[in-house]
Design a protein around this motif. Structure first.
Motif, short mmCIF file in Angstrom:
data_model
loop_
_atom_site.label_atom_id
_atom_site.label_comp_id
_atom_site.label_asym_id
_atom_site.label_seq_id
_atom_site.Cartn_x
_atom_site.Cartn_y
_atom_site.Cartn_z
N ARG A 54 -3.21 -5.81 13.37
CA ARG A 54 -2.52 -6.18 14.62
C ARG A 54 -3.52 -6.35 15.77
O ARG A 54 -3.45 -7.31 16.53
N ARG A 79 5.19 -4.28 5.61
CA ARG A 79 4.65 -3.39 4.60
C ARG A 79 5.68 -3.09 3.52
O ARG A 79 6.85 -2.89 3.79
N PRO A 97 0.52 6.13 3.05
CA PRO A 97 1.00 5.83 4.40
C PRO A 97 -0.09 5.90 5.47
O PRO A 97 -0.07 5.13 6.43
N VAL A 98 -1.06 6.78 5.31
CA VAL A 98 -2.15 6.88 6.29
C VAL A 98 -3.01 5.62 6.22
O VAL A 98 -3.31 4.99 7.24
N GLN A 99 -3.41 5.23 5.02
CA GLN A 99 -4.20 4.01 4.84
C GLN A 99 -3.45 2.80 5.38
O GLN A 99 -4.01 1.96 6.06
N ALA A 100 -2.17 2.72 5.08
CA ALA A 100 -1.35 1.59 5.52
C ALA A 100 -1.28 1.52 7.05
O ALA A 100 -1.39 0.44 7.63
N ARG A 101 -1.13 2.68 7.71
CA ARG A 101 -1.08 2.69 9.18
C ARG A 101 -2.39 2.20 9.78
O ARG A 101 -2.40 1.44 10.75
N HIS A 102 -3.51 2.63 9.20
CA HIS A 102 -4.83 2.18 9.70
C HIS A 102 -5.01 0.68 9.49
O HIS A 102 -5.49 -0.03 10.37
N ALA A 106 5.73 -0.32 0.20
CA ALA A 106 4.97 0.87 -0.18
C ALA A 106 4.77 1.04 -1.68
O ALA A 106 3.87 1.75 -2.10
N GLU A 137 -2.62 -1.58 9.17
CA GLU A 137 -1.70 -2.29 10.05
C GLU A 137 -2.22 -2.34 11.48
O GLU A 137 -2.22 -3.40 12.11
N ALA A 138 -2.71 -1.21 11.98
CA ALA A 138 -3.22 -1.17 13.35
C ALA A 138 -4.42 -2.11 13.52
O ALA A 138 -4.51 -2.84 14.51
N GLU A 170 0.86 -1.20 0.00
CA GLU A 170 0.00 0.00 0.00
C GLU A 170 0.89 1.23 0.00
O GLU A 170 1.74 1.38 0.87
#
Length: 152
Positions: A21, A30, A10-15, A32, A17-18, A7
């Motif tokens: 998890r 990840r 970065p914002v979408q990926a952080r959401h 990018a 991932e969280a 992905e």
């Protein structure tokens, strides 16, 4: 359990991932960009994630002083709008990675992609709940739900 997210947002990926998890207790790895995927393909084949979530529209590389050259056929094969499809095809063509479950996760509609039968697909939107259900189903951790791809 290891889940690879491909992905570029970065914002979408952080959401993502969280949520993965938190809900699945999985380790998340990840990549990018399409270049990261191609350059890291041997590591994918070695680490063998339990599942790969691939965005379809991916940049070739992150902005940097020295961006690697795009393949000669990059524009002819759909450019960034088909990058995730090329990553998916690369997975399927290699005997070491061909059986790794992969889920295309994109804002594009399925008809716009012209996907073949058997390609797991979810359209982004309405939060990450459907993504989590789709992941659980592909990993055989949950029963099938209407509108979400069945487990293989």
């Amino acid at each position: 359990m290891l889940i690879l997210i491909v992905e570029d947002d970065p914002v979408q990926a952080r959401h993502m991932e969280a949520a993965i998890r938190r809900e699945l207790g999985a380790e998340v790895w990840r990549m990018a960009t399409e270049y990261d995927f191609q350059a890291g393909f041997e590591e994918i084949a070695t680490r063998k994630p339990d599942l790969i979530v691939i965005d379809v529209m991916l940049r070739w590389a992150d902005p940097a002083e020295e961006i690697p050259d795009k393949p000669a056929n990059w524009a002819q094969t759909g450019g960034y709008t088909r990058a995730g499809l090329r990553c998916h095809a690369m997975l399927r063509k290699d005997e070491r990675t061909g059986e790794i479950p992969a889920l295309l996760y994109t804002v594009l509609g399925q008809e716009a992609l012209g996907l073949l039968q058997g390609v797991e697909y979810l359209q982004k939107g309405n939060g990450l709940d459907r993504l989590l259900v789709g992941i659980k189903q592909l990993l055989s951790l949950a029963p099938a739900e209407p509108g979400v791809p069945p487990a293989p």
